[in-house]
Design a protein around this motif. Sequence first.
Motif, PDB file in Angstrom:
ATOM      1  N   ALA A  47      -5.327 -16.919 -12.097  1.00 26.42           N
ATOM      2  CA  ALA A  47      -4.968 -17.289 -13.409  1.00 26.42           C
ATOM      3  C   ALA A  47      -4.541 -16.123 -14.262  1.00 26.42           C
ATOM      4  O   ALA A  47      -3.794 -16.318 -15.463  1.00 26.42           O
ATOM      5  CB  ALA A  47      -6.049 -17.906 -14.054  1.00 26.42           C
ATOM      6  N   ALA A  48      -5.290 -14.757 -14.055  1.00 27.67           N
ATOM      7  CA  ALA A  48      -5.005 -13.622 -15.044  1.00 27.67           C
ATOM      8  C   ALA A  48      -3.504 -13.101 -14.832  1.00 27.67           C
ATOM      9  O   ALA A  48      -3.171 -13.100 -13.835  1.00 27.67           O
ATOM     10  CB  ALA A  48      -6.042 -12.737 -14.725  1.00 27.67           C
ATOM     11  N   ASP A  49      -3.033 -12.493 -15.710  1.00 28.00           N
ATOM     12  CA  ASP A  49      -1.983 -11.784 -15.907  1.00 28.00           C
ATOM     13  C   ASP A  49      -1.868 -10.454 -15.603  1.00 28.00           C
ATOM     14  O   ASP A  49      -0.962  -9.674 -15.366  1.00 28.00           O
ATOM     15  CB  ASP A  49      -1.271 -11.902 -17.178  1.00 28.00           C
TER      16      ASP A  49
END
Length: 167
Positions: A37-39
């Motif tokens: 989910a992290a960029d």
Amino acid sequence: MADPNFRRTVVLLCEHTTGGSFGLVLNRPTGLSLAQAADEALGFDAELGVGGPVQPDTLHFLHPYGDLDGALPVLDDVFWGGDFEALQAAIADGWADPAQVRFLVGYSGWGAGQLDAEVDEGAWIVVPGSADVVFAEGDDALWRQILRQLGGEYALLSTFPDDPRLN
């Protein structure tokens, strides 16, 4: 509770004041990891859960690290939030264990008097919180386990199917 956001949930009430209440659902996994989910690369990975329907674009975390900058106490050995970059550094240094941090997107919120009214009408079963519950596996089994521990009619409720009409 009929609201699908809270049906069979375990919610940790983090703040309850005359102005309103703030909590985090503990047993709704997203099926995603934080890294998915992290960029950006985080240097660690952890399961990501749904904390509630409000502001699902926000990240919250619960942990046992009271020394983390900005962490707020919720229960004995349970703290909410803090400096995320400091947490990343603590994990990289081996001071903090990502397996002991629960990451959640969104939160659960109630306006002034709303949660009290819901409790009074029997929509919630209120039990004392503990670090063991907060850091337990986060799925339907947690809800059932808590009800079984309460015993009596609650233990019976834990065995009911989600939709009794299909029984």
